[in-house]
Scaffold this motif. Structure first.
Motif, PDB file in Angstrom:
ATOM      1  N   ILE A   9       0.797   7.868  -8.185  1.00 14.12           N
ATOM      2  CA  ILE A   9       1.846   8.714  -7.620  1.00 14.12           C
ATOM      3  C   ILE A   9       3.165   8.123  -8.094  1.00 14.12           C
ATOM      4  O   ILE A   9       3.399   6.924  -7.940  1.00 14.12           O
ATOM      5  N   LEU A  10       4.010   8.963  -8.671  1.00 13.09           N
ATOM      6  CA  LEU A  10       5.326   8.510  -9.121  1.00 13.09           C
ATOM      7  C   LEU A  10       6.378   8.976  -8.141  1.00 13.09           C
ATOM      8  O   LEU A  10       6.391  10.131  -7.726  1.00 13.09           O
ATOM      9  N   THR A  11       7.261   8.072  -7.748  1.00 13.39           N
ATOM     10  CA  THR A  11       8.413   8.401  -6.930  1.00 13.39           C
ATOM     11  C   THR A  11       9.641   8.072  -7.776  1.00 13.39           C
ATOM     12  O   THR A  11       9.501   7.542  -8.872  1.00 13.39           O
ATOM     13  N   PRO A  12      10.830   8.349  -7.295  1.00 13.62           N
ATOM     14  CA  PRO A  12      12.010   8.032  -8.111  1.00 13.62           C
ATOM     15  C   PRO A  12      12.093   6.566  -8.558  1.00 13.62           C
ATOM     16  O   PRO A  12      12.533   6.289  -9.666  1.00 13.62           O
ATOM     17  N   ARG A  13      11.632   5.639  -7.708  1.00 14.58           N
ATOM     18  CA  ARG A  13      11.745   4.221  -8.060  1.00 14.58           C
ATOM     19  C   ARG A  13      10.421   3.485  -8.210  1.00 14.58           C
ATOM     20  O   ARG A  13      10.401   2.353  -8.676  1.00 14.58           O
ATOM     21  N   MET A  68      -6.210   2.579  -0.710  1.00 16.87           N
ATOM     22  CA  MET A  68      -5.056   1.700  -0.907  1.00 16.87           C
ATOM     23  C   MET A  68      -4.479   1.849  -2.316  1.00 16.87           C
ATOM     24  O   MET A  68      -5.204   2.069  -3.275  1.00 16.87           O
ATOM     25  N   PHE A  69      -3.154   1.724  -2.379  1.00 14.61           N
ATOM     26  CA  PHE A  69      -2.395   1.741  -3.627  1.00 14.61           C
ATOM     27  C   PHE A  69      -1.675   0.410  -3.793  1.00 14.61           C
ATOM     28  O   PHE A  69      -1.267  -0.197  -2.804  1.00 14.61           O
ATOM     29  N   THR A  70      -1.457   0.008  -5.041  1.00 14.81           N
ATOM     30  CA  THR A  70      -0.477  -1.038  -5.297  1.00 14.81           C
ATOM     31  C   THR A  70       0.860  -0.344  -5.470  1.00 14.81           C
ATOM     32  O   THR A  70       0.928   0.822  -5.875  1.00 14.81           O
ATOM     33  N   GLY A 110      14.145  -4.235   2.797  1.00 11.47           N
ATOM     34  CA  GLY A 110      15.496  -3.816   3.141  1.00 11.47           C
ATOM     35  C   GLY A 110      16.143  -2.920   2.111  1.00 11.47           C
ATOM     36  O   GLY A 110      17.356  -2.689   2.160  1.00 11.47           O
ATOM     37  N   LYS A 111      15.363  -2.372   1.187  1.00  8.23           N
ATOM     38  CA  LYS A 111      15.900  -1.532   0.109  1.00  8.23           C
ATOM     39  C   LYS A 111      15.366  -0.103   0.166  1.00  8.23           C
ATOM     40  O   LYS A 111      15.562   0.661  -0.769  1.00  8.23           O
ATOM     41  N   GLY A 112      14.630   0.224   1.217  1.00  4.38           N
ATOM     42  CA  GLY A 112      14.065   1.565   1.349  1.00  4.38           C
ATOM     43  C   GLY A 112      12.774   1.766   0.575  1.00  4.38           C
ATOM     44  O   GLY A 112      12.230   2.873   0.548  1.00  4.38           O
ATOM     45  N   ILE A 113      12.266   0.708  -0.037  1.00  3.30           N
ATOM     46  CA  ILE A 113      11.054   0.829  -0.844  1.00  3.30           C
ATOM     47  C   ILE A 113       9.842   1.148   0.025  1.00  3.30           C
ATOM     48  O   ILE A 113       9.031   2.013  -0.315  1.00  3.30           O
ATOM     49  N   ALA A 114       9.710   0.465   1.157  1.00  5.05           N
ATOM     50  CA  ALA A 114       8.571   0.729   2.041  1.00  5.05           C
ATOM     51  C   ALA A 114       8.599   2.167   2.534  1.00  5.05           C
ATOM     52  O   ALA A 114       7.566   2.846   2.534  1.00  5.05           O
ATOM     53  N   THR A 115       9.761   2.653   2.919  1.00  2.65           N
ATOM     54  CA  THR A 115       9.868   4.033   3.395  1.00  2.65           C
ATOM     55  C   THR A 115       9.479   5.014   2.302  1.00  2.65           C
ATOM     56  O   THR A 115       8.726   5.970   2.538  1.00  2.65           O
ATOM     57  N   GLU A 116       9.956   4.789   1.087  1.00  2.19           N
ATOM     58  CA  GLU A 116       9.624   5.658  -0.048  1.00  2.19           C
ATOM     59  C   GLU A 116       8.115   5.657  -0.310  1.00  2.19           C
ATOM     60  O   GLU A 116       7.504   6.715  -0.515  1.00  2.19           O
ATOM     61  N   ALA A 117       7.506   4.480  -0.289  1.00  3.60           N
ATOM     62  CA  ALA A 117       6.067   4.367  -0.538  1.00  3.60           C
ATOM     63  C   ALA A 117       5.254   5.001   0.590  1.00  3.60           C
ATOM     64  O   ALA A 117       4.275   5.715   0.337  1.00  3.60           O
ATOM     65  N   VAL A 118       5.663   4.768   1.840  1.00  2.62           N
ATOM     66  CA  VAL A 118       4.941   5.322   2.983  1.00  2.62           C
ATOM     67  C   VAL A 118       5.028   6.851   2.989  1.00  2.62           C
ATOM     68  O   VAL A 118       4.013   7.537   3.179  1.00  2.62           O
ATOM     69  N   LEU A 119       6.208   7.407   2.763  1.00  5.67           N
ATOM     70  CA  LEU A 119       6.351   8.867   2.734  1.00  5.67           C
ATOM     71  C   LEU A 119       5.467   9.496   1.659  1.00  5.67           C
ATOM     72  O   LEU A 119       4.807  10.510   1.898  1.00  5.67           O
ATOM     73  N   SER A 120       5.445   8.897   0.477  1.00  5.24           N
ATOM     74  CA  SER A 120       4.609   9.429  -0.609  1.00  5.24           C
ATOM     75  C   SER A 120       3.132   9.334  -0.269  1.00  5.24           C
ATOM     76  O   SER A 120       2.354  10.243  -0.575  1.00  5.24           O
ATOM     77  N   THR A 121       2.745   8.253   0.379  1.00  3.74           N
ATOM     78  CA  THR A 121       1.348   8.081   0.765  1.00  3.74           C
ATOM     79  C   THR A 121       0.945   9.081   1.839  1.00  3.74           C
ATOM     80  O   THR A 121      -0.127   9.691   1.762  1.00  3.74           O
ATOM     81  N   LEU A 122       1.802   9.272   2.833  1.00  2.00           N
ATOM     82  CA  LEU A 122       1.498  10.259   3.875  1.00  2.00           C
ATOM     83  C   LEU A 122       1.368  11.653   3.285  1.00  2.00           C
ATOM     84  O   LEU A 122       0.439  12.398   3.630  1.00  2.00           O
ATOM     85  N   ASP A 123       2.271  12.013   2.391  1.00  2.10           N
ATOM     86  CA  ASP A 123       2.192  13.310   1.726  1.00  2.10           C
ATOM     87  C   ASP A 123       0.852  13.459   1.012  1.00  2.10           C
ATOM     88  O   ASP A 123       0.177  14.478   1.132  1.00  2.10           O
ATOM     89  N   PHE A 124       0.457  12.424   0.292  1.00  5.45           N
ATOM     90  CA  PHE A 124      -0.810  12.453  -0.448  1.00  5.45           C
ATOM     91  C   PHE A 124      -2.005  12.614   0.490  1.00  5.45           C
ATOM     92  O   PHE A 124      -2.862  13.479   0.274  1.00  5.45           O
ATOM     93  N   VAL A 125      -2.099  11.794   1.538  1.00  2.00           N
ATOM     94  CA  VAL A 125      -3.287  11.852   2.393  1.00  2.00           C
ATOM     95  C   VAL A 125      -3.365  13.174   3.149  1.00  2.00           C
ATOM     96  O   VAL A 125      -4.462  13.693   3.357  1.00  2.00           O
ATOM     97  N   PHE A 126      -2.230  13.740   3.509  1.00  5.50           N
ATOM     98  CA  PHE A 126      -2.274  15.043   4.175  1.00  5.50           C
ATOM     99  C   PHE A 126      -2.658  16.146   3.195  1.00  5.50           C
ATOM    100  O   PHE A 126      -3.391  17.068   3.548  1.00  5.50           O
ATOM    101  N   GLN A 127      -2.206  16.058   1.964  1.00  7.72           N
ATOM    102  CA  GLN A 127      -2.641  17.031   0.943  1.00  7.72           C
ATOM    103  C   GLN A 127      -4.136  16.918   0.668  1.00  7.72           C
ATOM    104  O   GLN A 127      -4.772  17.897   0.290  1.00  7.72           O
ATOM    105  N   MET A 128      -4.690  15.738   0.863  1.00  3.89           N
ATOM    106  CA  MET A 128      -6.128  15.532   0.664  1.00  3.89           C
ATOM    107  C   MET A 128      -6.936  16.016   1.863  1.00  3.89           C
ATOM    108  O   MET A 128      -8.156  15.932   1.866  1.00  3.89           O
ATOM    109  N   GLY A 129      -6.264  16.496   2.912  1.00  4.17           N
ATOM    110  CA  GLY A 129      -6.963  17.120   4.023  1.00  4.17           C
ATOM    111  C   GLY A 129      -7.099  16.300   5.290  1.00  4.17           C
ATOM    112  O   GLY A 129      -7.737  16.754   6.247  1.00  4.17           O
ATOM    113  N   LEU A 130      -6.545  15.100   5.337  1.00  7.50           N
ATOM    114  CA  LEU A 130      -6.621  14.339   6.582  1.00  7.50           C
ATOM    115  C   LEU A 130      -5.801  15.046   7.655  1.00  7.50           C
ATOM    116  O   LEU A 130      -4.646  15.403   7.421  1.00  7.50           O
TER     117      LEU A 130
END
Length: 180
Positions: A9-13, A68-70, A110-130
């Protein structure tokens, strides 16, 4: 949907990549670092424990089409850069359900990286039907609790694990499903 070994999954950063055997060295260093991983369920891991956990994560992906993702910084448009941490879902050992899990190296916090990664992961798992996802955070882990609230997860209660208060968060899938 069949997922390849290198699903990303690619995000802006960031580039979030399905864990693979190629990640063992980075994961073993990360999971042995007290600053990065001591508050995670099960605590620090030695190399063999990380290897065993990675094998379980690979099997989980195969069985559930999620896992899990790296997390790595995107060095350029599609190149993968520095290892930042992990994010994804796993089966809780107490069978409370599938739970979000994330951990970031201290130098990237403290750079918003965790939030960016978590949002992308939630989007993915919900698209997968969870239909819903849980997350747990130690009461004293204010940063993680802030992230969970910021991404829209709701606090559902507290329980005590080994003398430590743990907050339970939950989010239901925002995707609407038509029922005939």
């Amino acid at each position: 949907m069949k997922q390849s070994e290198s699903f990303s999954i690619l995000t802006p950063r960031l580039t979030l990549t399905k864990v693979s055997l190629n990640d063992l060295e980075d994961l073993s260093k990360f999971k042995a670092d007290p600053q990065s991983f001591s508050h995670m369920l099960g605590g620090l891991r030695c190399f063999s424990e990380t290897q065993e956990e990675l094998e379980k994560d690979l099997l989980f992906w195969q069985e559930n089409r999620v896992g899990m993702f790296t997390i790595r910084l995107r060095a350029e448009a599609l190149d993968i850069g520095d290892f930042v941490g992990i994010v994804g879902v796993h089966q809780r050992p107490d069978w409370r359900g599938l739970a979000l899990r994330f951990a970031i190296s201290p130098s990237f916090r403290g750079k918003g990286i965790a939030t960016e990664a978590v949002l992308s992961t939630l989007d993915f798992v919900f698209q997968m039907g969870l239909p819903s996802i849980l997350a747990l955070a130690r009461e004293d882990n204010v940063a993680s609790r802030r992230i969970l609230s910021a991404v829209g997860m709701s606090a559902r209660g507290i329980f005590i694990r080994k003398g430590v208060p743990m907050w339970i968060y939950q989010m239901n899938s925002p995707l609407k499903r038509d029922i005939d």
